[in-house]
Design a protein around this motif. Structure first.
Motif, short mmCIF file in Angstrom:
data_model
loop_
_atom_site.label_atom_id
_atom_site.label_comp_id
_atom_site.label_asym_id
_atom_site.label_seq_id
_atom_site.Cartn_x
_atom_site.Cartn_y
_atom_site.Cartn_z
N GLY A 131 0.79 -1.22 0.00
CA GLY A 131 0.00 0.00 0.00
C GLY A 131 0.82 1.27 0.00
O GLY A 131 0.39 2.29 -0.55
N HIS A 132 2.00 1.22 0.60
CA HIS A 132 2.81 2.44 0.74
C HIS A 132 3.69 2.71 -0.48
O HIS A 132 3.95 3.87 -0.82
CB HIS A 132 3.70 2.33 1.98
N VAL A 133 4.13 1.63 -1.16
CA VAL A 133 5.08 1.79 -2.26
C VAL A 133 4.51 1.30 -3.60
O VAL A 133 4.44 2.05 -4.57
CB VAL A 133 6.40 1.04 -1.96
N GLN A 134 4.12 0.03 -3.64
CA GLN A 134 3.81 -0.58 -4.93
C GLN A 134 2.57 -0.03 -5.61
O GLN A 134 2.60 0.32 -6.79
CB GLN A 134 3.71 -2.09 -4.78
N LEU A 135 1.45 0.04 -4.88
CA LEU A 135 0.23 0.51 -5.53
C LEU A 135 0.34 1.96 -6.02
O LEU A 135 -0.06 2.25 -7.16
CB LEU A 135 -0.97 0.33 -4.60
N PRO A 136 0.87 2.90 -5.22
CA PRO A 136 1.04 4.26 -5.76
C PRO A 136 1.93 4.29 -7.00
O PRO A 136 1.65 5.01 -7.96
CB PRO A 136 1.67 5.02 -4.59
N ALA A 137 3.02 3.48 -6.99
CA ALA A 137 3.91 3.46 -8.15
C ALA A 137 3.22 2.87 -9.37
O ALA A 137 3.35 3.40 -10.49
CB ALA A 137 5.16 2.65 -7.81
N LEU A 138 2.48 1.80 -9.18
CA LEU A 138 1.77 1.18 -10.30
C LEU A 138 0.70 2.10 -10.87
O LEU A 138 0.49 2.15 -12.09
CB LEU A 138 1.13 -0.14 -9.85
N ARG A 139 0.02 2.85 -10.01
CA ARG A 139 -1.01 3.77 -10.49
C ARG A 139 -0.39 4.90 -11.30
O ARG A 139 -0.97 5.37 -12.28
CB ARG A 139 -1.82 4.32 -9.31
N SER A 140 0.80 5.35 -10.91
CA SER A 140 1.49 6.38 -11.69
C SER A 140 1.84 5.85 -13.07
O SER A 140 1.70 6.54 -14.08
CB SER A 140 2.75 6.83 -10.96
N ILE A 141 2.31 4.60 -13.12
CA ILE A 141 2.66 4.00 -14.41
C ILE A 141 1.41 3.80 -15.25
O ILE A 141 1.40 4.06 -16.46
CB ILE A 141 3.38 2.65 -14.19
#
Length: 251
Positions: free
Chosen positions: A35-45
């Motif tokens: 929740g802190h790293v992967q999902l925000p990064a994936l949503r940006s991509i």
């Protein structure tokens, strides 16, 4: 004595928990990372706000680019579904939360999540999700060739420390060590013509690190019996399997 339901090691002292202390800590770290790293990064991509790998101008082929990254979208859907399922186990109403509220609910109920009777299965499912996300978030130049898919022969790539790999062709998941072992056997059938530096670069694509100087030393000492010189100065026909085997002995 009770065994951990994830790593299957005995827990001392025996406990009613499904997971041992080490697995509980790792599991919780993965939940936080999701929740802190992967999902925000994936949503940006997904929204094309971020880019993994080298950025450069790509000539137009006449087709407008997709507004979103569909592969990232699939990974996000799987990640959010996992969070919704876990949040719903805390309280049924939480299953309808958006991913961030679901993640907040999980973070606020640490012991409830870790003590779930389904914790071992939930942990295994999250491991699979985390590994797929990590691969998508890893720059291409940091990925290595793990081997080929036993089912459809597609090339399998991943991080050097990957424990499993999912084929992008048939979607089957395989144990990375077995795929690497089969790859190393097939390397005996692969040849490359070039300098020791060229051979070192080719091996690096497979996650095998060797210096050009070491390959040159092997040549001088006559250890590379399958390497044959060409008409071009300092160039040889190298057998990658032989190089990989010598490297394994050198370690």
């Amino acid at each position: 004595m009770t065994d951990c339901q994830h790593c299957h090691k005995p827990m001392k002292p025996a406990a009613a928990n499904m997971l041992c202390a080490n697995c509980r800590e790792t599991y919780w770290t993965m939940i936080y990372q999701l929740g802190h790293v992967q999902l925000p990064a994936l949503r940006s991509i997904m929204l094309r706000q971020a880019h993994i790998g080298p950025t450069g101008h790509t000539p137009s082929r006449g087709n407008a680019p997709l507004p979103i990254d569909t592969h990232a979208q699939d990974l996000i859907a799987d990640s959010e579904a996992w969070l919704a399922e876990q949040a719903g186990k805390i309280r049924a109403a939480y299953a309808g939360y958006d991913w961030r509220k679901a993640w907040d609910a999980i973070i606020s109920n640490k012991h409830t999540i870790l003590d779930m009777p389904t914790a071992a299965d939930d942990y295994a499912a999250l491991e699979h999700i985390i590994r797929r996300n990590e691969q998508a978030l890893t720059p291409e130049d940091e990925l290595i060739i793990l081997g080929t898919c036993p089912k459809c022969d597609s090339m399998l790539t991943g991080t050097p420390e990957a424990e499993s790999v999912t084929c992008q062709g048939c979607r089957r998941e395989w144990a990375a060590p077995a795929i690497k072992a089969a790859r190393d056997e097939r390397l005996w059938q692969v040849q490359i013509t070039g300098t020791p530096s060229d051979a070192a670069k080719e091996l690096k694509r497979y996650g095998l690190t060797v210096s050009r100087n070491l390959i040159s030393q092997w040549l001088k000492r006559g250890k590379l019996t399958h390497a044959t010189p060409t008409n071009t100065k300092r160039q040889y026909v190298f057998n990658l399997g032989e190089l990989a085997a010598l490297l394994d002995c050198h370690r």
